[in-house]
Design a protein around this motif. Structure first.
Motif, short mmCIF file in Angstrom:
data_model
loop_
_atom_site.label_atom_id
_atom_site.label_comp_id
_atom_site.label_asym_id
_atom_site.label_seq_id
_atom_site.Cartn_x
_atom_site.Cartn_y
_atom_site.Cartn_z
N VAL A 1 0.86 -1.19 0.00
CA VAL A 1 0.00 0.00 0.00
C VAL A 1 0.89 1.23 0.00
CG1 VAL A 1 -1.79 1.26 1.24
CG2 VAL A 1 -1.79 -1.26 1.23
N PRO A 2 0.75 2.12 -1.01
CA PRO A 2 1.63 3.30 -1.04
C PRO A 2 1.28 4.24 0.09
CG PRO A 2 -0.02 3.48 -2.75
CD PRO A 2 -0.18 2.10 -2.17
N PRO A 3 2.21 4.90 0.58
CA PRO A 3 1.94 5.84 1.67
C PRO A 3 1.20 7.07 1.15
CG PRO A 3 4.23 5.99 1.00
CD PRO A 3 3.64 4.83 0.24
N LEU A 4 0.35 7.61 2.00
CA LEU A 4 -0.42 8.80 1.65
C LEU A 4 0.46 10.04 1.86
CD1 LEU A 4 -3.10 10.05 0.80
CD2 LEU A 4 -3.75 10.10 3.24
N SER A 5 0.82 10.69 0.68
CA SER A 5 1.73 11.84 0.77
C SER A 5 1.23 13.04 -0.03
CB SER A 5 3.12 11.43 0.28
OG SER A 5 3.06 10.99 -1.07
N GLY A 6 -0.08 13.18 -0.20
CA GLY A 6 -0.63 14.31 -0.96
C GLY A 6 -0.84 13.99 -2.43
N PRO A 7 -1.30 15.00 -3.25
CA PRO A 7 -1.55 14.76 -4.70
C PRO A 7 -0.25 14.44 -5.44
CG PRO A 7 -2.02 17.03 -4.04
CD PRO A 7 -1.63 16.34 -2.82
N GLN A 8 -0.45 13.52 -6.40
CA GLN A 8 0.70 13.11 -7.18
C GLN A 8 1.01 14.16 -8.27
OE1 GLN A 8 2.47 10.36 -6.51
NE2 GLN A 8 1.13 10.00 -4.74
#
Length: 402
Positions: free
Chosen positions: A366-373
């Motif tokens: 699961v990719p980490p939540l780091s804002g809009p790509q």
């Protein structure tokens, strides 16, 4: 090097005695106990039992007194009375002589070992039976008879006055707690003596701060030499010497009380006499067969730096009872605490089974939540196109020719 002690008997003709079974029969016919016969003849009850079983035979004046006593029992209508020669220095009513204050008992007819010395055939005097009127009176009589002698014995074994008095008090306290067993014991003084010796010679006392300092030595130089020589002996040798030379037990009884065989006790005694003779000039000047008598005299003459005065019997008995009450209250209190804790646990415990929660598992990928790509180029162009087109109306759905 061991010394061989002369075991030859006196040149005087010995009196004839009945067979061992006949001796026992005469005593039982007269309804007498071993203690009563011992008090009449002037020996220990254990010695009388040895005579009746044939393990040992009396010699010297003991033989004369025993023969006269049996003759009085065998004579018709002749009362068997105890002679009036009882000594008040006995170790107790059971007939065990006091430490360093009573003469020597007889030895077996044949030594069990070549190295085992035989004691001189001298009589041992004992007090007449003490009248008993109840458990407390019996205990007080036993304490008054045996406590002073036991205090001297334990002092000679340890060289510490406080430890000696405490050992005697502890032994009598345990005897009072188990008085029915002690009262019916054939040798109650021996029972108490064994407990006092075990406590006094316990190796755990060396770790107690109260016993790390040495007591003041006796004032007399000869007494200091004697006490230092006795304390230099190994514990087992020291106990054997005290029982044989001080208390006045014969070799088989000494071996039984030290939990050893008769040859072993004899060898220990020989080595102990040799060690004492190396340290005590008076003992080295006498022949081996007279060393026991000299040791007995030296033990009697020794005077500690402080008096050995045991507490009264009533105080010892009361202290033991108070200790029992305290232990009983402590046990009841602990039982009440355990019962209370058990009841509280029973009331607060769950009434049904609750399965435990399974432990959490880690999830990967699961990719980490780091804002809009960041937008890619095709996505950026699409976003600009959407913004440039009209938002509503027919033009929105009409095809546009480019």
């Amino acid at each position: 090097m061991t010394r061989n002690v002369d075991t030859t008997s006196s040149s005087a003709p010995e009196l004839s005695l009945p067979a061992p079974k006949e001796r026992c029969r005469l005593r039982e016919a007269a309804d007498l106990t071993h203690e009563q016969v011992a008090a009449a003849v002037g020996v220990t009850a254990a010695t009388v039992r040895s005579w009746e079983t044939g393990r040992t035979d009396p010699r010297g004046r003991n033989r004369e007194a025993y023969a006269a006593f049996l003759a009085a029992l065998a004579a018709p209508a002749a009362p068997a009375t105890a002679p009036d020669h009882a000594d008040t220095t006995s170790d107790g009513p059971a007939g065990t002589a006091s430490a360093a204050e009573t003469p020597r008992t007889e030895q077996p007819a044949e030594p069990a070992s070549a190295d085992a010395p035989a004691a001189p055939a001298e009589p041992v005097a004992h007090p007449a039976a003490v009248p008993m009127t109840g458990p407390a009176a019996d205990f007080d009589a036993l304490y008054d008879h045996a406590a002073p002698a036991l205090a001297r014995q334990t002092y000679l074994l340890t060289g510490r006055r406080t430890l000696a008095l405490k050992a005697v008090e502890r032994a009598f306290t345990r005897a009072w707690a188990r008085w029915p067993e002690v009262a019916t014991d054939p040798d109650p003084v021996g029972w108490v003596r064994a407990v006092a010796y075990d406590y006094a010679l316990s190796p755990w006392h060396r770790f107690r701060r109260a016993h790390r300092r040495q007591d003041a030595p006796p004032a007399d130089p000869a007494d200091r030499i004697l006490l230092a020589a006795v304390l230099a002996l190994p514990t087992r040798h020291r106990r054997t010497v005290m029982l044989y030379d001080g208390v006045g037990l014969d070799l088989p009884d000494t071996a039984a009380e030290t939990e050893a065989s008769t040859p072993t006790a004899g060898i220990r005694l020989v080595h102990a006499h040799a060690d004492l003779a190396d340290r005590i000039p008076q003992l080295a000047e006498v022949p081996p067969e007279k060393q026991s008598a000299l040791l007995r005299d030296l033990f009697t003459a020794l005077r500690p730096a402080a008096p050995l005065d045991p507490r009264p019997a009533a105080a010892v008995r009361g202290g033991g009872e108070r200790r029992v009450r305290l232990w009983s209250r402590g046990a009841l209190g602990l039982t009440a605490v355990i019962a209370t804790a058990t009841g509280y646990t029973a009331m607060t415990a769950p009434t049904h089974y609750e399965p435990p929660q399974s432990p959490g598992q880690s999830v990967s990928g699961v990719p980490p939540l780091s804002g809009p790509q960041r937008l890619t180029e095709p996505r950026r162009q699409l976003q600009e196109k959407l913004r440039a087109d009209p938002e509503a109306g027919p033009a929105r759905i009409a095809p546009k020719v480019e």
